[in-house]
Scaffold this active site. Structure first.
Site, short mmCIF file in Angstrom:
data_model
loop_
_atom_site.label_atom_id
_atom_site.label_comp_id
_atom_site.label_asym_id
_atom_site.label_seq_id
_atom_site.Cartn_x
_atom_site.Cartn_y
_atom_site.Cartn_z
N ASP A 14 0.85 -1.19 0.00
CA ASP A 14 0.00 0.00 0.00
C ASP A 14 0.88 1.25 0.00
O ASP A 14 1.63 1.49 0.95
CB ASP A 14 -0.90 -0.03 1.24
CG ASP A 14 -2.02 1.00 1.19
OD1 ASP A 14 -2.13 1.69 0.16
OD2 ASP A 14 -2.76 1.10 2.17
N ASP A 104 -3.46 2.46 -5.74
CA ASP A 104 -2.26 2.51 -4.90
C ASP A 104 -2.09 1.32 -3.97
O ASP A 104 -1.29 1.38 -3.03
CB ASP A 104 -2.25 3.80 -4.08
CG ASP A 104 -3.46 3.93 -3.16
OD1 ASP A 104 -4.37 3.09 -3.25
OD2 ASP A 104 -3.50 4.89 -2.36
N GLU A 105 -2.80 0.22 -4.20
CA GLU A 105 -2.61 -0.94 -3.33
C GLU A 105 -2.94 -2.23 -4.06
O GLU A 105 -3.74 -2.26 -5.01
CB GLU A 105 -3.44 -0.83 -2.05
CG GLU A 105 -4.93 -0.81 -2.29
CD GLU A 105 -5.73 -0.82 -0.99
OE1 GLU A 105 -5.33 -1.53 -0.04
OE2 GLU A 105 -6.75 -0.12 -0.94
#
Length: 407
Positions: A14, A104-105
Site C-alpha cells: 500500500d 495505490d494498493e
C-alpha cells in the site's frame, strides 16, 4: 505433516499517502513539509499534515485551521496514474499473482518464490527497496498467511513500514486492535458494536455469531465473526474481469449545489462510465449512486433495471431518478462528492436480443457514433449540452488498466 495452509504467502502493498507522496517526490521544496492535495476538499494529506489531524475528505477550510503552514497543491491525475503503472510493473515483475485493489494498493501471492528469492518477508523487503529506488515512492507492506491479516499489517506498519504477522501469533497481533480495524466496520457498525460493549477485535471474536448477527445483520455478522476468528480462505485473484465499474467526482468549494449542478456532474460521470463499458464490451444491470454530504458522511442509492445494457441514455435516466429522490437530503446537508457505479457486469454478447420496442437500437446507434468520433478526434470532440460551460469537479482515478472495464 507440515501444514502449508499455515505458511506466510500473502503481501499487501500500500503506497503511503499516494497523491501527496508523488507531489513531494516531484518537487523537492515540498519534502518534509505538510502537503495537502486538492482545492476545496482534501484528496490526500502527507504524513506531516496528518500529524495535525488533517484527513482525506476534510474541507479545505478546516484543514487550513488545523494546519496553517500546510502547502496546498492542485491534483495532477496524469502523474498519479503514471506512478501507479510504474509501481504495478514492479509488482508484476515480482510475481504474476497480483490482485489490484485500487490505484495505490494490491495483494501479491509470493508463496511460490521461496526457492527462487527467499521467504515472503525477504520478497517484501526487496519489493519495498525496488519501489523506492525505481519509482521514488514510500510503500508499506504487510506479510501474513491471509489477505485480511496482510492488509491490517500494512496499515499498522505505516508510514513506510514492513510488518510480518507470525502464523503462530495471529491472535496476539489481531485481537488487541480496535474493532474498527475489521474490514467492513464503518462508523454506523462501530457505534452499534461499541454500544454493545464490543470495542476490540478479540471481544468480537468471543461473541456468539448469532448475537453479532442481531446487532449488524446476519451477513455482516458472519463476515466480521469469521475475520475476527482468523478465517479468510480467499486466494489472490488475478486475470478476473471487474464485476463493476465506476467513477466519482470530488466537488470543491461550497457543499451547497442546485439540482442542475449535480445533474451535470451525474451526466458527465455516466457518460464516462458507459463509454468504458462499451470499450470493454460489457453490459450491466445495477446502478449505484454514491454520495458524500457536507459533513462528510456517506450514503448510497441503487436501482436494478430489467435488462442489462451499456446505453448512456438508459443509465442517465436511471441515475437521474435516484438523484432526484436523494436531492431533498442533499439540499439540506450539502454534497462534496458524487459517484456512480454500474455493476452486475456480463459480456455484451450475453445480452438477450429482443424486438426493439423501447428504442434500444437507436440508443446503440447514437452511442456507437459518438464513440467513433471521440476515438478519432478525442474525448472533447463531442460533449452533452448539459455539460457545456460547466466544470464538474475532479474525477478520482481508479486502478489503471490496459483497457476500460477489463480489470
Amino acid at each position: 505433516m507440515f501444514d502449508h495452509g499455515r505458511m506466510l504467502r500473502i503481501l499487501h502493498a500500500d503506497l503511503d499517502s499516494f497523491f501527496a507522496s508523488v507531489e513531494q517526490r516531484d518537487d523537492a521544496r515540498l519534502r518534509g513539509r505538510p502537503v495537502i492535495v486538492g482545492p476545496g476538499v482534501v484528496m490526500a494529506a502527507s504524513y506531516e499534515a496528518r500529524a495535525f489531524g488533517v484527513r482525506g475528505g476534510m474541507g479545505a477550510r478546516e484543514a487550513r485551521r488545523r494546519c496553517p503552514q500546510a502547502v496546498f497543491v492542485p491534483a495532477r491525475f496524469s502523474a498519479y496514474v503514471e506512478a501507479s503503472r510504474a509501481v504495478f510493473e514492479v509488482f508484476s515483475d515480482t510475481t504474476p499473482l497480483v490482485e489490484g485493489l485500487s490505484i495505490d494498493e494490491a495483494f501479491l501471492d509470493v508463496g511460490g518464490l521461496r526457492r527462487l528469492v527467499g521467504p515472503p518477508e525477504e520478497v517484501a523487503r526487496i519489493l519495498r527497496e525496488r519501489v523506492r529506488r525505481e519509482v521514488g515512492l514510500p510503500i508499506s507492506v504487510g506479510v501474513a498467511r491471509t489477505k485480511y491479516l496482510a492488509k491490517v499489517a500494512s496499515a499498522v506498519s505505516k508510514p513506510d513500514g514492513l510488518l510480518v504477522v507470525d502464523p503462530e501469533r495471529e491472535s496476539e497481533f489481531l485481537h488487541p486492535l480496535p474493532v474498527e480495524r475489521l474490514w467492513g466496520v464503518g462508523p454506523v457498525t462501530s457505534a452499534r458494536l461499541r454500544a454493545d460493549g464490543i470495542s476490540t477485535v478479540g471481544q468480537l471474536a468471543a461473541v456468539q455469531e448469532a448475537h453479532l448477527g442481531g446487532l449488524v445483520g446476519a451477513a455482516a455478522g458472519q463476515h466480521l465473526w469469521a475475520l475476527a476468528n482468523l478465517m479468510d480462505p480467499r486466494p489472490v485473484q488475478t486475470g478476473r474481469r471487474r464485476s463493476s465499474i465506476g467513477s466519482q467526482s470530488a466537488l470543491g468549494g461550497s457543499a451547497r449545489r442546485s439540482l442542475a449542478e449535480l445533474d451535470a456532474v451525474l451526466v458527465g460521470l455516466v457518460d464516462r462510465v458507459a463509454r468504458r463499458l462499451r470499450s470493454g464490451e460489457r453490459i450491466g444491470r445495477t446502478f449505484t449512486l454514491r454520495l458524500r454530504f457536507g459533513d462528510f458522511e456517506r450514503a448510497t442509492r441503487s436501482a436494478t433495471i430489467p435488462r442489462s445494457t451499456a446505453s448512456t441514455a438508459a443509465w442517465i435516466e436511471t441515475g437521474r431518478a435516484l438523484l432526484r429522490a436523494a436531492y431533498p437530503m442533499l439540499e439540506e446537508r450539502g454534497c462534496t462528492l458524487l459517484g456512480v457505479t454500474i455493476s452486475g457486469l456480463v459480456e455484451a454478447g450475453a445480452e438477450q436480443l429482443e424486438l426493439d420496442l423501447f428504442g434500444q437500437d437507436v440508443d446503440r446507434a447514437v452511442d456507437g457514433a459518438v464513440d467513433r468520433v471521440r476515438d478519432r478526434f478525442g474525448s472533447a470532440a463531442l460533449t452533452r449540452g448539459v455539460l457545456v460551460g460547466r466544470r464538474i469537479g475532479h474525477e478520482m482515478p481508479t486502478l489503471p488498466d490496459s483497457g476500460p472495464a477489463r480489470g
